[in-house]
Scaffold this motif. Structure first.
Motif, mmCIF file in Angstrom:
data_model
loop_
_atom_site.group_PDB
_atom_site.id
_atom_site.type_symbol
_atom_site.label_atom_id
_atom_site.label_comp_id
_atom_site.label_asym_id
_atom_site.label_seq_id
_atom_site.Cartn_x
_atom_site.Cartn_y
_atom_site.Cartn_z
ATOM 1 N N LEU A 205 0.850 -1.192 0.000
ATOM 2 C CA LEU A 205 0.000 0.000 0.000
ATOM 3 C C LEU A 205 0.882 1.236 0.000
ATOM 4 O O LEU A 205 1.868 1.309 0.743
ATOM 5 C CB LEU A 205 -0.910 0.025 1.236
ATOM 6 C CG LEU A 205 -1.794 1.272 1.411
ATOM 7 C CD1 LEU A 205 -2.919 1.283 0.369
ATOM 8 C CD2 LEU A 205 -2.381 1.332 2.818
ATOM 9 N N ALA A 206 0.538 2.198 -0.840
ATOM 10 C CA ALA A 206 1.139 3.524 -0.780
ATOM 11 C C ALA A 206 0.046 4.510 -0.364
ATOM 12 O O ALA A 206 -1.056 4.495 -0.916
ATOM 13 C CB ALA A 206 1.730 3.937 -2.120
ATOM 14 N N ILE A 207 0.374 5.348 0.627
ATOM 15 C CA ILE A 207 -0.547 6.378 1.092
ATOM 16 C C ILE A 207 0.017 7.725 0.644
ATOM 17 O O ILE A 207 1.127 8.091 1.020
ATOM 18 C CB ILE A 207 -0.719 6.343 2.619
ATOM 19 C CG1 ILE A 207 -1.189 4.960 3.070
ATOM 20 C CG2 ILE A 207 -1.713 7.410 3.065
ATOM 21 C CD1 ILE A 207 -1.250 4.794 4.576
ATOM 22 N N ILE A 208 -0.748 8.429 -0.160
ATOM 23 C CA ILE A 208 -0.301 9.683 -0.765
ATOM 24 C C ILE A 208 -1.273 10.784 -0.362
ATOM 25 O O ILE A 208 -2.484 10.658 -0.547
ATOM 26 C CB ILE A 208 -0.267 9.566 -2.304
ATOM 27 C CG1 ILE A 208 0.695 8.453 -2.742
ATOM 28 C CG2 ILE A 208 0.103 10.891 -2.948
ATOM 29 C CD1 ILE A 208 0.537 8.077 -4.208
ATOM 30 N N ASP A 209 -0.752 11.855 0.186
ATOM 31 C CA ASP A 209 -1.585 13.033 0.431
ATOM 32 C C ASP A 209 -1.789 13.774 -0.892
ATOM 33 O O ASP A 209 -0.855 13.875 -1.690
ATOM 34 C CB ASP A 209 -0.907 13.975 1.423
ATOM 35 C CG ASP A 209 -0.714 13.344 2.786
ATOM 36 O OD1 ASP A 209 -1.486 13.667 3.697
ATOM 37 O OD2 ASP A 209 0.218 12.525 2.928
ATOM 38 N N HIS A 210 -2.988 14.289 -1.105
ATOM 39 C CA HIS A 210 -3.204 15.166 -2.261
ATOM 40 C C HIS A 210 -2.800 16.591 -1.901
ATOM 41 O O HIS A 210 -2.196 17.302 -2.705
ATOM 42 C CB HIS A 210 -4.656 15.111 -2.724
ATOM 43 C CG HIS A 210 -4.849 15.597 -4.123
ATOM 44 N ND1 HIS A 210 -5.995 15.376 -4.855
ATOM 45 C CD2 HIS A 210 -4.045 16.291 -4.956
ATOM 46 C CE1 HIS A 210 -5.878 15.918 -6.051
ATOM 47 N NE2 HIS A 210 -4.701 16.494 -6.129
ATOM 48 N N ILE A 211 -3.153 17.001 -0.687
ATOM 49 C CA ILE A 211 -2.689 18.272 -0.134
ATOM 50 C C ILE A 211 -2.177 17.984 1.270
ATOM 51 O O ILE A 211 -2.959 17.537 2.123
ATOM 52 C CB ILE A 211 -3.820 19.317 -0.066
ATOM 53 C CG1 ILE A 211 -4.421 19.572 -1.447
ATOM 54 C CG2 ILE A 211 -3.311 20.622 0.544
ATOM 55 C CD1 ILE A 211 -5.675 20.426 -1.409
ATOM 56 N N THR A 212 -0.915 18.177 1.502
ATOM 57 C CA THR A 212 -0.412 17.991 2.859
ATOM 58 C C THR A 212 -0.935 19.133 3.734
ATOM 59 O O THR A 212 -1.248 20.221 3.240
ATOM 60 C CB THR A 212 1.122 17.951 2.903
ATOM 61 O OG1 THR A 212 1.641 19.166 2.345
ATOM 62 C CG2 THR A 212 1.646 16.771 2.098
ATOM 63 N N SER A 213 -1.005 18.872 5.021
ATOM 64 C CA SER A 213 -1.608 19.843 5.927
ATOM 65 C C SER A 213 -0.593 20.824 6.495
ATOM 66 O O SER A 213 -0.708 22.033 6.333
ATOM 67 C CB SER A 213 -2.332 19.112 7.061
ATOM 68 O OG SER A 213 -2.881 20.027 7.981
ATOM 69 N N MET A 214 0.392 20.300 7.190
ATOM 70 C CA MET A 214 1.433 21.145 7.791
ATOM 71 C C MET A 214 2.781 20.510 7.535
ATOM 72 O O MET A 214 3.094 19.494 8.160
ATOM 73 C CB MET A 214 1.191 21.310 9.285
ATOM 74 C CG MET A 214 -0.001 22.176 9.606
ATOM 75 S SD MET A 214 0.264 23.937 9.258
ATOM 76 C CE MET A 214 0.898 24.488 10.832
ATOM 77 N N PRO A 215 3.593 21.063 6.638
ATOM 78 C CA PRO A 215 3.310 22.232 5.814
ATOM 79 C C PRO A 215 2.343 21.903 4.682
ATOM 80 O O PRO A 215 2.202 20.748 4.304
ATOM 81 C CB PRO A 215 4.685 22.603 5.266
ATOM 82 C CG PRO A 215 5.416 21.302 5.188
ATOM 83 C CD PRO A 215 4.950 20.521 6.377
ATOM 84 N N CYS A 216 1.701 22.935 4.160
ATOM 85 C CA CYS A 216 0.685 22.760 3.129
ATOM 86 C C CYS A 216 1.315 22.841 1.742
ATOM 87 O O CYS A 216 1.888 23.866 1.383
ATOM 88 C CB CYS A 216 -0.372 23.832 3.296
ATOM 89 S SG CYS A 216 -1.506 23.930 1.918
#
Length: 461
Positions: A205-216
């Motif tokens: 499994l790869a977990i990818i953020d579409h928009i990271t939060s901090m930092p954004c």
């Protein structure tokens, strides 16, 4: 005033605007001559606490007064006659909400879209599914889950709860910040996949953020998903908690197996509600909501639509929320573009005033921007960031998250005239914000500098 009765399916005009995005286009055509005015926007958000420069929409979102009223109407409809509402209206209305989301995100099938409480619930669903595969021997002990270092803490804890305890290993990809290009992110992600495949392991499994939060930062999710396919990663989960209403979302273009976005952050729903897209596959029947009800085994979307007696109203107002966004020129897409342009402009204004930098190029910013704080403030740890944030709230009426980014060994951070920039303000822009909100932040930081205040002085014993 009594809430209106639930219309039967054939009398609900919204229900006839089905697939292919026609719901959005027809509503827009009907309303395009009477866009919302500035005074109406002020009225919709008049319940916000006065005297606060609220430039943190990214954390909890914002809900207009008309949607709060619609939510109350749904709550009263349930409380007035709960049995009738449960048997004759609730599930039909949830299906209507799911249909709208399906069209907005360009999913192929309605049963690919589930409505859940938030992105945390969605992460639990996906990681429970992966954890079972490790526990039941379908994945080998030591096979890897790859994730970004800036993933939400709830995702990290869900990996701990479901995956590592079942024998999976975790590879953390550290992304650079400040960041200058997608290529920097892609390079580090490829390195992470290579570590995950070391010693004969498989990346399950790869977990990818579409928009990271901090930092954004907006992550090039479609490109990373494509790399995962080329490298044989079994499943890809895109955690897009901030996405819908902040960036364009087309789940077929993105290509992930799982995609979640909150609807209460940038889509104006009351908290809390999110959608989880699960691409149709032979694995779909093995996805289950972690709260088990009598609907267990009927498919994730049906399981999620009833997890016991609770308030489902935040899921039911999605049609009204879409109508609200279509009061703006260009609908949701128009709101998104204007927020992006405004937050970049305000970020550049602040960076110029403070002699600092943006944390990423404008094209890598959603409706939020990371703005470097003057190095003289001395933001040197997470506690410094939290104390500065509290000080701005309590003494200047400014609500804005602060991020600490001290360069790691071998890294070179951004510089201002006095030293290394280690603190960043994450500013958001939503339709209710005005230029005065950002001027207040600018002047607050300038006042602290003029007074010789540093984060060391704000530390609490």
């Amino acid at each position: 005033m009594d809430p209106p009765p639930c219309p039967p399916p054939e009398e609900d005009p919204r229900a006839t605007n089905g697939g292919g995005g026609s719901h959005v286009s027809k509503t827009t055509k009907k309303l395009k001559l009477s866009f919302i005015t500035e005074s109406e926007i002020r009225d919709e958000f008049s319940h916000h606490q006065p005297g606060i420069a609220r430039i943190n929409n990214g954390s909890f979102g914002s809900c207009p007064a008309s949607i709060i009223a619609a939510q109350k109407s749904w709550q009263l409809r349930f409380l007035r006659q709960p049995d009738d509402f449960f048997f004759n209206h609730l599930q039909r209305q949830i299906i209507h909400s799911r249909t709208i989301i399906k069209d907005l995100i360009n999913a192929d099938h309605l049963d690919e879209v589930s409505i859940v409480d938030n992105a945390t619930t969605a992460a639990a669903i996906v990681l429970q599914h992966v954890g079972w595969a490790f526990a039941e021997g379908r994945f080998q002990k030591g096979d890897a889950v790859v994730m970004l270092h800036c993933a939400f803490q709830a995702v990290k804890k869900s990996i701990e709860a479901y995956v590592t305890r079942a024998g999976g290993s975790v590879i953390v990809v550290h992304l650079p910040f400040p960041v200058n290009s997608n290529e920097e992110i892609i390079l580090e992600f490829r390195k992470g996949l290579a570590r995950g495949r070391a010693n004969g392991r498989k990346v399950r499994l790869a977990i990818i953020d579409h928009i990271t939060s901090m930092p954004c930062v907006v992550i090039p999710a479609p490109q990373l998903v494509k790399i995962c396919r080329e490298e044989g990663v079994e499943r890809v989960f895109v955690d897009a908690a901030h996405a819908i209403g902040s960036v364009h979302v087309d789940v077929k273009e993105i290509g992930a197996d799982f995609y979640v976005s909150n609807l209460h952050k940038w889509f104006f729903c009351p908290p809390s509600v999110a959608f989880l897209y699960c691409r149709k596959s032979p694995l779909s029947p093995d996805l289950h909501h972690p709260v088990v009800s009598h609907e267990y085994g009927n498919g994730l979307a049906i399981e999620s639509a009833w997890i016991g007696t609770r308030d489902y109203s935040s899921q039911l107002v999605i049609p009204e929320v879409l109508e609200f966004t279509n009061r703006f020129e260009g609908g949701l897409e128009g709101i998104r573009k204007r927020n992006h342009e405004a937050v970049v402009e305000m970020g550049q204004m602040l960076a110029k005033a403070w002699g600092t930098n943006l944390g990423s190029p404008p094209e890598m910013c959603p409706g939020m921007v990371m703005v470097g704080l003057p190095s003289r403030l001395g933001v040197l740890c997470d506690d410094d960031a939290l104390n500065l944030r509290s000080h701005l709230r309590e003494n200047f009426g400014v609500e804005v998250p602060i991020h600490c980014q001290v360069p790691r060994d071998g890294e070179t951070g951004a510089m201002d005239k006095d030293g290394c920039v280690t603190g960043y303000a994450r500013i958001s822009h939503q339709v209710y914000n005005t230029r005065d909100d950002y001027i207040r932040l600018r002047d607050s930081i300038t006042q602290l500098l003029d007074d010789g205040v540093t984060c060391k002085m704000l530390r609490r014993e």
